[in-house]
Design an enzyme around this catalytic site. Structure first.
Site, mmCIF file in Angstrom:
data_model
loop_
_atom_site.group_PDB
_atom_site.id
_atom_site.type_symbol
_atom_site.label_atom_id
_atom_site.label_comp_id
_atom_site.label_asym_id
_atom_site.label_seq_id
_atom_site.Cartn_x
_atom_site.Cartn_y
_atom_site.Cartn_z
ATOM 1 N N GLN A 60 35.374 -1.179 57.347
ATOM 2 C CA GLN A 60 34.237 -1.433 58.242
ATOM 3 C C GLN A 60 33.316 -0.201 58.313
ATOM 4 O OE1 GLN A 60 37.599 -2.580 59.653
ATOM 5 N NE2 GLN A 60 37.047 -4.255 58.343
ATOM 6 N N LYS A 98 32.407 1.531 49.907
ATOM 7 C CA LYS A 98 33.652 2.319 50.060
ATOM 8 C C LYS A 98 34.579 2.050 48.885
ATOM 9 C CE LYS A 98 34.321 0.363 54.106
ATOM 10 N NZ LYS A 98 33.044 -0.299 54.368
ATOM 11 N N GLY A 99 34.651 0.760 48.489
ATOM 12 C CA GLY A 99 35.529 0.383 47.373
ATOM 13 C C GLY A 99 35.188 1.152 46.111
ATOM 14 N N ASP A 118 30.291 -2.394 54.341
ATOM 15 C CA ASP A 118 29.767 -2.850 53.049
ATOM 16 C C ASP A 118 28.842 -1.848 52.376
ATOM 17 O OD1 ASP A 118 31.139 -5.201 53.542
ATOM 18 O OD2 ASP A 118 29.407 -6.126 54.525
ATOM 19 N N ALA A 121 38.069 -6.709 55.895
ATOM 20 C CA ALA A 121 37.382 -5.863 54.915
ATOM 21 C C ALA A 121 37.259 -6.604 53.582
ATOM 22 C CB ALA A 121 38.168 -4.579 54.719
ATOM 23 N N GLY A 122 36.233 -6.243 52.824
ATOM 24 C CA GLY A 122 36.086 -6.744 51.456
ATOM 25 C C GLY A 122 35.527 -5.594 50.642
ATOM 26 N N HIS A 123 36.375 -4.976 49.847
ATOM 27 C CA HIS A 123 35.963 -3.787 49.100
ATOM 28 C C HIS A 123 35.873 -4.121 47.615
ATOM 29 C CE1 HIS A 123 37.617 -1.038 52.533
ATOM 30 N NE2 HIS A 123 36.677 -1.873 52.925
ATOM 31 N N GLY A 131 31.347 -14.401 52.070
ATOM 32 C CA GLY A 131 30.243 -14.951 51.265
ATOM 33 C C GLY A 131 28.960 -15.136 52.055
HETATM 34 P P1 GDP Z 1 32.588 -1.837 50.944
HETATM 35 O O1 GDP Z 1 33.046 -2.873 51.903
HETATM 36 O O2 GDP Z 1 32.044 -0.621 51.641
HETATM 37 O O3 GDP Z 1 33.616 -1.479 49.923
HETATM 38 O O4 GDP Z 1 31.356 -2.469 50.149
HETATM 39 P P2 GDP Z 1 31.295 -3.957 49.515
HETATM 40 O O5 GDP Z 1 32.151 -3.999 48.326
HETATM 41 O O6 GDP Z 1 31.498 -4.962 50.575
HETATM 42 O O7 GDP Z 1 29.759 -4.034 49.143
HETATM 43 C C1 GDP Z 1 29.138 -3.096 48.322
HETATM 44 C C2 GDP Z 1 28.529 -3.827 47.115
HETATM 45 O O8 GDP Z 1 27.588 -2.982 46.483
HETATM 46 C C3 GDP Z 1 29.542 -4.178 46.051
HETATM 47 O O9 GDP Z 1 29.138 -5.372 45.445
HETATM 48 C C4 GDP Z 1 29.434 -3.016 45.068
HETATM 49 O O10 GDP Z 1 29.816 -3.381 43.752
HETATM 50 C C5 GDP Z 1 27.978 -2.704 45.140
HETATM 51 N N1 GDP Z 1 27.577 -1.293 44.941
HETATM 52 C C6 GDP Z 1 28.222 -0.168 45.332
HETATM 53 N N2 GDP Z 1 27.470 0.912 45.075
HETATM 54 C C7 GDP Z 1 26.319 0.467 44.520
HETATM 55 C C8 GDP Z 1 25.123 1.109 44.080
HETATM 56 O O11 GDP Z 1 24.955 2.316 44.147
HETATM 57 N N3 GDP Z 1 24.157 0.299 43.565
HETATM 58 C C9 GDP Z 1 24.277 -1.055 43.485
HETATM 59 N N4 GDP Z 1 23.287 -1.751 42.991
HETATM 60 N N5 GDP Z 1 25.388 -1.684 43.917
HETATM 61 C C10 GDP Z 1 26.383 -0.935 44.436
HETATM 62 P P1 IMO Z 2 34.159 -3.692 55.022
HETATM 63 O O1 IMO Z 2 35.405 -2.846 55.084
HETATM 64 C C1 IMO Z 2 31.018 -5.711 57.260
HETATM 65 C C2 IMO Z 2 32.128 -7.532 61.089
HETATM 66 C C3 IMO Z 2 32.117 -9.049 61.166
HETATM 67 C C4 IMO Z 2 31.758 -9.238 62.625
HETATM 68 C C5 IMO Z 2 32.503 -8.099 63.315
HETATM 69 C C6 IMO Z 2 33.834 -8.518 63.928
HETATM 70 O O2 IMO Z 2 34.085 -4.593 53.864
HETATM 71 O O3 IMO Z 2 32.945 -2.827 55.185
HETATM 72 P P2 IMO Z 2 36.205 -9.071 62.812
HETATM 73 O O4 IMO Z 2 36.591 -10.147 61.840
HETATM 74 O O5 IMO Z 2 36.483 -7.689 62.354
HETATM 75 O O6 IMO Z 2 36.736 -9.317 64.199
HETATM 76 O O7 IMO Z 2 34.594 -9.240 62.951
HETATM 77 O O8 IMO Z 2 32.717 -7.121 62.308
HETATM 78 N N1 IMO Z 2 32.958 -6.972 59.991
HETATM 79 C C7 IMO Z 2 32.452 -6.425 58.869
HETATM 80 N N2 IMO Z 2 31.182 -6.324 58.442
HETATM 81 N N3 IMO Z 2 32.019 -5.189 56.525
HETATM 82 C C8 IMO Z 2 33.289 -5.269 56.953
HETATM 83 O O9 IMO Z 2 34.297 -4.658 56.300
HETATM 84 C C9 IMO Z 2 33.567 -5.946 58.152
HETATM 85 N N4 IMO Z 2 34.694 -6.225 58.846
HETATM 86 C C10 IMO Z 2 34.308 -6.836 59.964
HETATM 87 O O10 IMO Z 2 31.154 -9.589 60.304
HETATM 88 O O11 IMO Z 2 30.390 -9.009 62.815
HETATM 89 MG MG MG Z 3 32.772 -4.928 52.298
#
Ligand code: GDP
Ligand code: IMO
Ligand code: MG
Length: 502
Positions: free
Chosen positions: A255, A28-29, A25, A51-53, A367
């Site tokens: 991840q 990366k997205g 998180d 994953a949630g990007h 969430g």
């Molecule tokens: P990922 O799993 O690595 O793709 O990251 P996520 O999407 O799960 O979580 C990153 C969150 O931070 C998302 O809501 C992005 O829109 C937000 N985000 C990314 N870069 C920035 C930043 O530089 N500043 C802020 N405030 N938000 C960011």
């Molecule tokens: P992105 O790509 C954050 C965490 C879960 C749990 C552990 C094992 O969005 O960064 P799983 O369902 O993979 O067997 O869960 O890994 N986890 C993540 N935490 N970002 C993710 O993906 C994750 N994918 C799995 O919360 O602790």
């Molecule tokens: Mg994520």
């Protein structure tokens, strides 16, 4: 402005990758979407719908779990590929294609490796039941059970979707092998889980055998297969051709290194290797082919979702328990959104909630509230051993206005005497290295250095020299401490809110 500098940074590069140096998180997205302008092909190679990007364009958020984050560039002819290392769930991909269609994006250039292992309803069921006991806090997307099946040579593959007879034979055999596990399950509990839309909304439930094989075969080899047939490729053949044609390839990690099955914090990991090595392999490439790696870290705080050790967590164990207790984003917002400044001057648990609200740190897949804490430089340095020295810092805008910044530069061990990596650790020892053994890491208390903060809004800043001195000091300190090079600084979720430092 970032575009020209990015071109310069990637001059002569052919294959670049985005990976995370923390617990996921980290943005990366956002970075993959931005780099998709540069790339011809975008490939995901690890993880699955856990994953949630997030991609933020003009204030609108798109969240993808499986489809690569370059998909918004499909209309410009960019090719998005799901590699062989991905835990492939056809339902999720079809749903994501549907969401894109509703948003007016008719995907034409998606490709799927015929060799990706298939997530089936029993992986989700076993994951959801097992996690009640293991308390890892998995995302319930079937990831652990699927990769376990893969390693024990019991998995179906994407290609099987198109051969109904083979699909049925394999499914029957593998479900038979799981009979002892399935027979021991509580029927009512299994039925309830199978009522979830992720597992067929009850269609696959059979009161006697738990799974109705014919229903699964029908759904997967007709409905799903029909919608996916045109996307299937032989990945290695496809990429070999792309390399011959000098195409630029972007690999999208999932991840983070600290969740990696190989290097992550033991017991509380996901089940694939989230470092560059696992990513390259899952994309049908070799690590040494990658010319540049964007290793992301959130700064100057970090997060973790799910359970497991997190030495710098604000509120420590109390926060871990609070976050596992199921408080929702809506509940926290309603209760605390108007009192962030107050929370920042209170106890650590409150400060952690304030960080969560400021950074909007709620899981993009589940969430759940993400646990928050200060940036741990021992953990970052550890991850960089696997992901290389080029760093991207994200979320740098989030802590604007805070009184001071703390960075973790050491641990104090507070547990019982224990032998670790050829040394004896005893209570009170100060250590300057990360320990991926969760049982030991839970006994490591952070030691901090404090730094001046800043109050200027960073979200509109376009170049490195314009950043406040306090931010530049922190950037330099991190570079010196980790021996890394920070090339990208993200100051907001939008593409434009990106600073390149060369
Ligand atoms: P990922 O799993 O690595 O793709 O990251 P996520 O999407 O799960 O979580 C990153 C969150 O931070 C998302 O809501 C992005 O829109 C937000 N985000 C990314 N870069 C920035 C930043 O530089 N500043 C802020 N405030 N938000 C960011
Ligand atoms: P992105 O790509 C954050 C965490 C879960 C749990 C552990 C094992 O969005 O960064 P799983 O369902 O993979 O067997 O869960 O890994 N986890 C993540 N935490 N970002 C993710 O993906 C994750 N994918 C799995 O919360 O602790
Ligand atoms: Mg994520």
């Amino acid at each position: 402005m970032y575009k020209e500098l990015l071109q310069e940074l990637l001059k002569d590069k052919k294959i670049v990758a985005v990976v995370c140096n923390q617990w996921g998180d980290t943005g990366k997205g956002k970075l993959v979407d931005l780099l998709s302008d540069w790339a011809d092909l975008i490939v995901r190679g690890t993880g699955g719908a856990n994953a949630g990007h997030t991609i933020s364009v003009g204030g609108q958020d798109f969240i993808f779990h499986l489809i690569p984050s370059g998909i918004l560039h499909d209309q410009n002819g960019k090719i998005n590929i799901l590699g062989r290392g991905v835990a492939f769930d056809p339902r999720v991909v079809i749903e994501e294609l549907e969401v894109l269609k509703i948003a007016g994006i008719e995907v034409k250039n998606l490709k799927i490796s015929h060799q990706a292992p298939l997530i089936l309803p029993y992986h989700l069921l076993i994951d959801r039941i097992a996690d009640k006991n293991q308390k890892i806090g998995t995302t319930g997307r079937g990831i652990g059970p699927l990769y376990a099946d893969f390693v024990s040579r019991h998995s179906l593959f994407v290609n099987d979707l198109f051969n109904p007879q083979v699909f049925k034979e394999k499914l029957t055999k593998f479900l038979n092998q799981k009979k002892s596990i399935l027979d021991n399950l509580d029927r009512e509990q299994a039925k309830e889980i199978l009522l979830h839309p992720h597992l067929g909304a009850g269609k696959f439930f059979d009161p006697e055998n738990i799974f109705d094989i014919d229903e699964i075969v029908k759904k997967y080899t007709t409905e799903y297969a029909d919608q996916l047939r045109d996307f299937i490729i032989n990945l290695e053949e496809y990429l070999n051709q792309a390399k011959k044609e000098n195409k630029k390839i972007l690999l999208e990690g999932a991840q983070g290194a600290l969740l990696s099955i190989d290097y992550g914090t033991t017991k509380f990991q996901t089940s694939s290797d989230c470092t560059i090595a696992g990513l390259a392999k899952g994309c049908g490439l070799r690590e040494r082919e990658v010319d540049y790696i964007f290793g992301i870290a959130k700064a100057f705080y970090m997060t973790r979702v799910g359970n497991g050790p997190f030495p710098t967590e604000l509120g420590a164990k109390e926060s871990e328990e609070y976050c596992a207790a199921g408080h929702s984003k809506e509940e926290e917002k309603e209760k605390y959104a108007s009192q962030v400044d107050d929370l920042l001057s209170k106890d650590e648990l409150s400060q952690g909630i304030a960080f969560r609200l400021l950074g909007r740190e709620y899981g993009a897949t589940t969430g759940r509230p993400r646990r928050t804490g200060w940036l741990d430089l021992l953990a970052l340095k550890y991850s960089m051993q696997f992901n290389g020295r080029h760093l991207t810092l994200t979320k740098v805008d989030v802590l604007t206005g805070i009184e001071k910044i703390k960075l973790c530069t050491g641990y104090k061990y507070t547990g019982p005497e224990i032998f670790y990596a050829g040394r004896k650790l005893k209570t009170g020892d100060e250590i300057d290295y990360f320990i991926p053994d969760s049982d030991i890491l839970y006994h490591c208390q952070p030691l901090y250095q404090e730094f001046a903060a800043w109050s200027e809004d960073l979200t509109g800043i376009k170049s490195y020299p314009e950043l406040p001195n306090a931010v530049k000091n922190l950037v330099e300190f991190i570079e010196n401490y980790t021996q890394g090079i920070i090339n990208v600084i993200s100051v907001g979720p939008d593409r434009e809110q990106t600073i390149i430092k060369i």
